[in-house]
Design an enzyme around this catalytic site. Structure first.
Site, PDB file in Angstrom:
ATOM      1  N   ASN A   1     -12.922  -2.993   3.164  1.00 24.89           N
ATOM      2  CA  ASN A   1     -13.964  -1.964   3.159  1.00 24.89           C
ATOM      3  C   ASN A   1     -14.899  -2.117   1.957  1.00 24.89           C
ATOM      4  O   ASN A   1     -14.442  -2.341   0.837  1.00 24.89           O
ATOM      5  CB  ASN A   1     -13.316  -0.571   3.117  1.00 24.89           C
ATOM      6  CG  ASN A   1     -12.419  -0.318   4.308  1.00 24.89           C
ATOM      7  OD1 ASN A   1     -12.696  -0.781   5.405  1.00 24.89           O
ATOM      8  ND2 ASN A   1     -11.321   0.406   4.099  1.00 24.89           N
TER       9      ASN A   1
ATOM     10  N   HIS B   1     -10.547  -5.243  -2.523  1.00 25.60           N
ATOM     11  CA  HIS B   1      -9.193  -5.491  -2.015  1.00 25.60           C
ATOM     12  C   HIS B   1      -9.264  -5.812  -0.528  1.00 25.60           C
ATOM     13  O   HIS B   1     -10.175  -5.365   0.162  1.00 25.60           O
ATOM     14  CB  HIS B   1      -8.258  -4.299  -2.257  1.00 25.60           C
ATOM     15  CG  HIS B   1      -8.804  -2.996  -1.789  1.00 25.60           C
ATOM     16  ND1 HIS B   1      -9.730  -2.259  -2.511  1.00 25.60           N
ATOM     17  CD2 HIS B   1      -8.583  -2.278  -0.654  1.00 25.60           C
ATOM     18  CE1 HIS B   1     -10.035  -1.161  -1.865  1.00 25.60           C
ATOM     19  NE2 HIS B   1      -9.362  -1.148  -0.717  1.00 25.60           N
TER      20      HIS B   1
ATOM     21  N   ASP C   1       0.849  -1.190   0.000  1.00 22.78           N
ATOM     22  CA  ASP C   1       0.000   0.000   0.000  1.00 22.78           C
ATOM     23  C   ASP C   1       0.891   1.248   0.000  1.00 22.78           C
ATOM     24  O   ASP C   1       1.892   1.316   0.730  1.00 22.78           O
ATOM     25  CB  ASP C   1      -0.910  -0.027   1.249  1.00 22.78           C
ATOM     26  CG  ASP C   1      -2.039   0.990   1.178  1.00 22.78           C
ATOM     27  OD1 ASP C   1      -1.744   2.196   1.024  1.00 22.78           O
ATOM     28  OD2 ASP C   1      -3.201   0.589   1.293  1.00 22.78           O
TER      29      ASP C   1
ATOM     30  N   GLN D   1     -14.424   2.867   1.848  1.00 27.97           N
ATOM     31  CA  GLN D   1     -13.797   2.381   0.612  1.00 27.97           C
ATOM     32  C   GLN D   1     -13.553   3.557  -0.325  1.00 27.97           C
ATOM     33  O   GLN D   1     -14.470   4.334  -0.607  1.00 27.97           O
ATOM     34  CB  GLN D   1     -14.700   1.345  -0.081  1.00 27.97           C
ATOM     35  CG  GLN D   1     -14.030   0.704  -1.298  1.00 27.97           C
ATOM     36  CD  GLN D   1     -14.895  -0.368  -1.976  1.00 27.97           C
ATOM     37  OE1 GLN D   1     -16.088  -0.513  -1.672  1.00 27.97           O
ATOM     38  NE2 GLN D   1     -14.294  -1.109  -2.891  1.00 27.97           N
TER      39      GLN D   1
ATOM     40  N   HIS E   1      -7.013  -5.413   2.846  1.00 29.57           N
ATOM     41  CA  HIS E   1      -5.817  -4.850   3.475  1.00 29.57           C
ATOM     42  C   HIS E   1      -5.220  -5.899   4.397  1.00 29.57           C
ATOM     43  O   HIS E   1      -5.933  -6.521   5.199  1.00 29.57           O
ATOM     44  CB  HIS E   1      -6.186  -3.645   4.358  1.00 29.57           C
ATOM     45  CG  HIS E   1      -6.704  -2.455   3.619  1.00 29.57           C
ATOM     46  ND1 HIS E   1      -5.923  -1.375   3.309  1.00 29.57           N
ATOM     47  CD2 HIS E   1      -7.939  -2.169   3.135  1.00 29.57           C
ATOM     48  CE1 HIS E   1      -6.659  -0.465   2.671  1.00 29.57           C
ATOM     49  NE2 HIS E   1      -7.881  -0.923   2.566  1.00 29.57           N
TER      50      HIS E   1
HETATM   51  P1  AMP Z   1      -9.791   1.630   0.745  1.00 33.50           P
HETATM   52  O1  AMP Z   1      -9.995   2.851   1.610  1.00 33.50           O
HETATM   53  O2  AMP Z   1     -10.102   0.347   1.457  1.00 33.50           O
HETATM   54  O3  AMP Z   1     -10.498   1.746  -0.583  1.00 33.50           O
HETATM   55  O4  AMP Z   1      -8.241   1.552   0.510  1.00 33.50           O
HETATM   56  C1  AMP Z   1      -7.580   1.992  -0.614  1.00 33.50           C
HETATM   57  C2  AMP Z   1      -6.117   1.851  -0.309  1.00 33.50           C
HETATM   58  O5  AMP Z   1      -5.424   1.861  -1.522  1.00 33.50           O
HETATM   59  C3  AMP Z   1      -5.532   2.966   0.550  1.00 33.50           C
HETATM   60  O6  AMP Z   1      -4.917   2.374   1.698  1.00 33.50           O
HETATM   61  C4  AMP Z   1      -4.509   3.625  -0.365  1.00 33.50           C
HETATM   62  O7  AMP Z   1      -3.355   4.018   0.342  1.00 33.50           O
HETATM   63  C5  AMP Z   1      -4.203   2.533  -1.351  1.00 33.50           C
HETATM   64  N1  AMP Z   1      -3.808   2.956  -2.677  1.00 33.50           N
HETATM   65  C6  AMP Z   1      -4.460   3.819  -3.498  1.00 33.50           C
HETATM   66  N2  AMP Z   1      -3.824   3.898  -4.689  1.00 33.50           N
HETATM   67  C7  AMP Z   1      -2.769   3.059  -4.608  1.00 33.50           C
HETATM   68  C8  AMP Z   1      -1.731   2.702  -5.529  1.00 33.50           C
HETATM   69  N3  AMP Z   1      -1.650   3.227  -6.753  1.00 33.50           N
HETATM   70  N4  AMP Z   1      -0.809   1.787  -5.130  1.00 33.50           N
HETATM   71  C9  AMP Z   1      -0.876   1.257  -3.880  1.00 33.50           C
HETATM   72  N5  AMP Z   1      -1.820   1.557  -2.983  1.00 33.50           N
HETATM   73  C10 AMP Z   1      -2.751   2.449  -3.346  1.00 33.50           C
END
Ligand code: AMP
Ligand code: ZN
Length: 133
Positions: A86, A99, A30, A93, A101
């Site tokens: 999420n 995805h 992440d 989300q 985490h």
């Molecule tokens: P969510 O809030 O569950 O949708 O989490 C999205 C996650 O994706 C967050 O923890 C971001 O830091 C991560 N994220 C967003 N864009 C990228 C990316 N290009 N590469 C890696 N992580 C990402």
């Protein structure tokens, strides 16, 4: 999904720090980690959230999580691990491609993966039980 960033990352069209890959999933670091080693399990097939995931793929995602959990304990020396997943904006989300985490936890870290416990009243318990019956 044409404009989905996680589709592009999962397919390898956008470079990522990949920890693991198989025919169905890519596991990446992440970019905004809660702790050292915070990773995301991305299915290569697009699904916006858990409800859109085919059953078989959803099952496989947990097996990948288990495999990664063992590896993280071994190589990162973490003391625990949170799985966070999420669904929907109300749940936090921000990227609408399913995805999971994987958040390695270390004794004394102050990663905020928590909530303030309320109190389950008899009334609410009964109301919900009725809905699920
Ligand atoms: P969510 O809030 O569950 O949708 O989490 C999205 C996650 O994706 C967050 O923890 C971001 O830091 C991560 N994220 C967003 N864009 C990228 C990316 N290009 N590469 C890696 N992580 C990402
Ligand atoms: Zn996608």
């Amino acid at each position: 999904m044409e404009n989905c960033i996680f589709c592009k990352i999962a397919a390898g069209e956008i470079p990522s720090a990949t920890l693991y890959e198989d025919e169905d999933f890519r596991v990446i670091l992440d970019l905004g980690p809660a702790t050292k080693g915070h990773a995301l399990i991305l299915p290569k097939q697009h699904a916006a959230n858990l409800l859109e995931m085919p059953d078989e793929l959803a099952g496989k995602a947990i097996v990948v999580a288990k495999k990664m959990a063992g590896k993280m304990k071994e190589v990162l020396g973490c003391d625990g691990l949170n799985l966070v997943q999420n669904n929907g904006e109300a749940a936090g989300q921000t990227v609408h491609h399913f995805h999971i985490h994987l958040i390695p936890r270390y004794e004394g870290d102050h990663a905020g993966v928590s909530w303030t416990p309320g109190k389950l009243t008899d009334e609410v318990r009964d109301e919900i039980l009725k809905k699920f019956a």
